[in-house]
Enzyme design. Structure first.
Site, PDB file in Angstrom:
ATOM      1  N   ASP A 148       5.900  -3.667  -1.181  1.00 19.11           N
ATOM      2  CA  ASP A 148       4.761  -2.774  -1.381  1.00 19.11           C
ATOM      3  C   ASP A 148       3.500  -3.440  -0.816  1.00 19.11           C
ATOM      4  O   ASP A 148       3.514  -3.957   0.298  1.00 19.11           O
ATOM      5  CB  ASP A 148       4.631  -2.424  -2.871  1.00 19.11           C
ATOM      6  CG  ASP A 148       3.614  -1.336  -3.148  1.00 19.11           C
ATOM      7  OD1 ASP A 148       3.948  -0.155  -2.955  1.00 19.11           O
ATOM      8  OD2 ASP A 148       2.488  -1.667  -3.546  1.00 19.11           O
ATOM      9  N   TRP A 149       2.385  -3.444  -1.561  1.00 21.18           N
ATOM     10  CA  TRP A 149       1.159  -4.055  -1.067  1.00 21.18           C
ATOM     11  C   TRP A 149       1.326  -5.550  -0.819  1.00 21.18           C
ATOM     12  O   TRP A 149       0.590  -6.139  -0.018  1.00 21.18           O
ATOM     13  CB  TRP A 149       0.000  -3.815  -2.029  1.00 21.18           C
ATOM     14  CG  TRP A 149      -0.913  -2.728  -1.563  1.00 21.18           C
ATOM     15  CD1 TRP A 149      -0.991  -1.446  -2.050  1.00 21.18           C
ATOM     16  CD2 TRP A 149      -1.876  -2.801  -0.519  1.00 21.18           C
ATOM     17  NE1 TRP A 149      -1.935  -0.730  -1.367  1.00 21.18           N
ATOM     18  CE2 TRP A 149      -2.500  -1.541  -0.415  1.00 21.18           C
ATOM     19  CE3 TRP A 149      -2.264  -3.801   0.366  1.00 21.18           C
ATOM     20  CZ2 TRP A 149      -3.502  -1.258   0.509  1.00 21.18           C
ATOM     21  CZ3 TRP A 149      -3.251  -3.529   1.296  1.00 21.18           C
ATOM     22  CH2 TRP A 149      -3.860  -2.275   1.359  1.00 21.18           C
TER      23      TRP A 149
ATOM     24  N   TRP B  74       0.105  10.722  -3.710  1.00 15.82           N
ATOM     25  CA  TRP B  74       0.026   9.543  -4.581  1.00 15.82           C
ATOM     26  C   TRP B  74      -1.387   8.954  -4.549  1.00 15.82           C
ATOM     27  O   TRP B  74      -1.948   8.590  -5.586  1.00 15.82           O
ATOM     28  CB  TRP B  74       1.061   8.527  -4.139  1.00 15.82           C
ATOM     29  CG  TRP B  74       0.834   7.119  -4.579  1.00 15.82           C
ATOM     30  CD1 TRP B  74       0.686   6.020  -3.787  1.00 15.82           C
ATOM     31  CD2 TRP B  74       0.738   6.625  -5.934  1.00 15.82           C
ATOM     32  NE1 TRP B  74       0.494   4.894  -4.546  1.00 15.82           N
ATOM     33  CE2 TRP B  74       0.525   5.230  -5.865  1.00 15.82           C
ATOM     34  CE3 TRP B  74       0.805   7.235  -7.179  1.00 15.82           C
ATOM     35  CZ2 TRP B  74       0.389   4.436  -6.994  1.00 15.82           C
ATOM     36  CZ3 TRP B  74       0.661   6.443  -8.322  1.00 15.82           C
ATOM     37  CH2 TRP B  74       0.462   5.064  -8.216  1.00 15.82           C
TER      38      TRP B  74
ATOM     39  N   HIS C 131      11.653   2.149  -5.557  1.00 18.94           N
ATOM     40  CA  HIS C 131      10.624   1.407  -4.841  1.00 18.94           C
ATOM     41  C   HIS C 131      10.549  -0.048  -5.308  1.00 18.94           C
ATOM     42  O   HIS C 131      10.353  -0.941  -4.493  1.00 18.94           O
ATOM     43  CB  HIS C 131       9.283   2.106  -5.055  1.00 18.94           C
ATOM     44  CG  HIS C 131       8.140   1.463  -4.359  1.00 18.94           C
ATOM     45  ND1 HIS C 131       8.085   1.338  -2.970  1.00 18.94           N
ATOM     46  CD2 HIS C 131       6.977   0.916  -4.825  1.00 18.94           C
ATOM     47  CE1 HIS C 131       6.956   0.745  -2.619  1.00 18.94           C
ATOM     48  NE2 HIS C 131       6.269   0.469  -3.730  1.00 18.94           N
TER      49      HIS C 131
ATOM     50  N   ASP D   4      13.887   5.111  -2.459  1.00 14.77           N
ATOM     51  CA  ASP D   4      12.431   5.106  -2.347  1.00 14.77           C
ATOM     52  C   ASP D   4      12.021   6.259  -1.437  1.00 14.77           C
ATOM     53  O   ASP D   4      12.400   6.298  -0.263  1.00 14.77           O
ATOM     54  CB  ASP D   4      11.973   3.772  -1.754  1.00 14.77           C
ATOM     55  CG  ASP D   4      10.461   3.605  -1.735  1.00 14.77           C
ATOM     56  OD1 ASP D   4       9.748   4.636  -1.715  1.00 14.77           O
ATOM     57  OD2 ASP D   4      10.002   2.458  -1.731  1.00 14.77           O
TER      58      ASP D   4
END
Length: 290
Positions: free
Chosen positions: A130-131, A172, A287, A258
């Site tokens: 993710d980030w 989102w 995810h 995901d």
């Protein structure tokens, strides 16, 4: 204290909020004098020997914190390595600036670079999702970090190359910025149905009330989805590094359920990572594959 850091308004989650966190009994360290962040307290797990000949740097994403790596850290420690898992500002035990405008791509990226230099991590296995990947995959553009990097473990993430990821992501982003109740534990549990009530509570722990959630709300809006956004230039430089310069070992794992950063997105990323083997596809994995 730098003028920038002195001007930042921030809140600090009380320590007792983390007293019931399960399966995460690792040494927590704090630093308050990183260059450019003086006066803001950053938190990070630092487990294993500081003299180990290899290290794992585990970068979490949105809206989680280093607790996300609780099942991976023991495996890394068994190898004899040092394991460092920071909390980004706005998350976990780190201080949480209260103004949305404080949070930028470089605000987060420069923090990780400063922390790695402070801890003098070497022979790094970079572990991202993710980030953690949006930022972490750009770190080797910095030559000092490049010299420290040896291996890569990458999960459901991307490089921010100025392209829109689609309507699902846009929804989102709007939800994160504007929904009255941003319940982080429920958000993570929605794609990770096996979580216990205690684990869900651990994801809620950093946020006693909405005033602590500016970072979590802002992160989606920082994803570099158009060419003029912060992070695009360094991400494009990073794409060249991974494709043309990277010679280290890589491992990719993909939660195939995901809806945004699943197999199609990850196969595109695989093509950018020189020598990346076929990924481990986690059937039914969402995810948060950690």
């Amino acid at each position: 204290m730098s003028d920038f850091a002195a001007a930042i308004k921030a809140v600090r989650t009380p320590d007792d909020r983390f007293s019931g966190v399960p399966d995460f009994d690792y040494p927590v360290h704090y630093v308050e004098d990183l260059p450019g962040y003086e006066g803001l307290r950053a938190a990070y797990v630092d487990a294993g020997s500081p003299d180990a000949d290899r290290s794992f740097l585990c970068l979490h994403g949105e809206p989680s914190w280093s607790f996300l790596y609780r099942r991976m850290i023991p495996v890394f420690l068994e190898s004899g390595a040092r394991v460092v898992a920071p909390d980004f500002f706005g998350f976990g035990r780190s201080d949480k600036p209260t103004e949305l405008d404080t949070y930028t791509f470089d605000f987060h990226r420069n923090y990780i670079l400063a922390l790695v230099e402070r801890l003098d991590l070497t022979n790094i296995t970079l572990v991202v999702q993710d980030w953690g990947g949006l930022i972490g995959l750009t770190l080797p553009v910095d030559n000092q970090f490049k010299e420290r990097l040896s291996r890569l473990i990458v999960m459901n993430t991307a490089l921010g190359l100025g392209r829109s990821p689609g309507d699902g992501f846009n929804a989102w982003k709007e939800f994160a910025l504007n929904t009255p109740e941003f319940k982080t534990g429920q958000i993570i549990a929605s794609g990770t149905p096996h979580l216990t009530a205690e684990e869900i509570a651990a994801y809620d722990a950093p946020f006693p009330d909405p005033s602590y959630q500016a970072g979590a709300r802002k992160f989606p809006a920082l994803v570099p989805v158009s060419p003029e956004m912060g992070g695009v230039e360094v991400s494009m430089e990073a794409a060249v590094f991974w494709k043309e310069e990277w010679q280290g070992q890589s491992f990719m794992a993909v939660g195939d359920a995901d809806p945004v950063l699943g197999p199609p997105a990850m196969m595109k990323l695989k093509q950018l990572i020189n020598g990346c083997p076929e990924p481990m596809m986690i059937e039914g994995g969402g995810h948060f594959v950690q």
